[in-house]
Design a protein around this motif. Structure first.
Motif, PDB file in Angstrom:
ATOM      1  N   LYS A   1     -73.440  22.309   8.893  1.00 18.25           N
ATOM      2  CA  LYS A   1     -72.857  21.886  10.308  1.00 18.25           C
ATOM      3  C   LYS A   1     -73.751  21.503  11.158  1.00 18.25           C
ATOM      4  O   LYS A   1     -73.117  20.790  12.410  1.00 18.25           O
ATOM      5  N   SER A   2     -75.086  21.640  11.174  1.00 19.21           N
ATOM      6  CA  SER A   2     -75.985  20.810  12.224  1.00 19.21           C
ATOM      7  C   SER A   2     -75.677  19.131  12.119  1.00 19.21           C
ATOM      8  O   SER A   2     -75.379  18.738  13.101  1.00 19.21           O
TER       9      SER A   2
ATOM     10  N   ASP B   1     -72.976  17.754  11.024  1.00 21.51           N
ATOM     11  CA  ASP B   1     -71.295  17.623  11.657  1.00 21.51           C
ATOM     12  C   ASP B   1     -71.742  17.688  13.128  1.00 21.51           C
ATOM     13  O   ASP B   1     -70.745  16.801  13.763  1.00 21.51           O
ATOM     14  N   LYS B   2     -72.367  18.470  13.790  1.00 24.39           N
ATOM     15  CA  LYS B   2     -72.493  18.603  15.052  1.00 24.39           C
ATOM     16  C   LYS B   2     -72.672  17.105  15.740  1.00 24.39           C
ATOM     17  O   LYS B   2     -72.143  16.740  16.947  1.00 24.39           O
TER      18      LYS B   2
ATOM     19  N   ASP C   1     -69.620  15.259  15.721  1.00 20.25           N
ATOM     20  CA  ASP C   1     -68.549  15.982  16.534  1.00 20.25           C
ATOM     21  C   ASP C   1     -68.954  15.461  18.225  1.00 20.25           C
ATOM     22  O   ASP C   1     -68.116  15.139  18.912  1.00 20.25           O
TER      23      ASP C   1
ATOM     24  N   ALA D   1     -77.826  20.286  22.338  1.00 17.11           N
ATOM     25  CA  ALA D   1     -77.470  21.002  20.898  1.00 17.11           C
ATOM     26  C   ALA D   1     -78.634  21.255  20.192  1.00 17.11           C
ATOM     27  O   ALA D   1     -78.456  22.108  19.301  1.00 17.11           O
TER      28      ALA D   1
END
Length: 200
Positions: free
Chosen positions: A57-58, A60-61, A64, A162
């Motif tokens: 997910k990191s 993917d962030k 994003d 982030a």
């Protein structure tokens, strides 16, 4: 003369069809990146290169953030659809490496060595370029595909927020990597006489 390095360099290509079909662990990849960057040269042994290796997910962030940022800039829906599709290919990989320069070190060297002050920023760029090529080649040696992207400085603030990165770490590039789902195309080269000169 023969060189294994040149064989590996030829294997290093920009791979855009990435996947996550990888059995290597994130820890093994992180250690590969770490050792490769540590062994890359830098002027005055300044070691200005910083690398953040992201998975899941990191990773993917990152993409994003890129997508959200570009959506505010690219107003034409058709153009943004193409942009979104391109970003999806990066998100499809196994991970992302952020390459950054520690500007505190650069500024300290400028103060310590005023005669060379105008060069340290350029030398830090050389250092990060060398590290990027070395990591990219090391990934290729392990049959991992990658490409080098440059959405900085558009995404700098969001990336720092982030991932809680130090202010002095200046983002220079993003490298999505993963399994090679389709090979790179043919590579064109400039005529040798335009690039090289032998002087005896």
């Amino acid at each position: 003369m023969q060189s294994k390095f040149n064989e590996l360099s030829a294997k290093r290509r920009s791979i855009y069809a990435l996947g996550d079909n990888i059995t290597t662990s994130p820890e093994e990849i992180f250690n590969l990146v770490k050792e490769t960057v540590r062994n890359s040269p830098s002027a005055f042994n300044s070691q200005t290169v910083r690398a953040v290796v992201l998975f899941g997910k990191s990773s993917d962030k990152v993409w994003d953030i890129v997508e959200e940022t570009l959506q505010k800039i690219v107003k034409d829906p058709t153009a943004f659809a193409k942009t979104k599709a391109k970003i999806a290919t990066f998100r499809a990989g196994f991970g992302t490496i952020l390459y950054l320069t520690d500007t505190d070190i650069v500024h300290n060297l400028e103060e310590q060595f005023p005669s060379y002050a105008a060069n340290f920023a350029d030398w830090s760029e050389q250092a990060i370029g060398g590290a990027q090529q070395a990591v990219w080649t090391a990934l290729a040696e392990n049959n991992l595909g990658a490409s080098l992207q440059h959405y900085n400085p558009l995404i700098d603030d969001a990336i720092h927020e982030a991932f809680d990165l130090p202010e002095s770490w200046k983002l220079r590039a993003e490298m999505p990597f993963g399994s090679i789902e389709a090979p790179a195309g043919d590579k064109d080269y400039l005529p040798e006489d335009q690039v090289f000169k032998l002087i005896k």
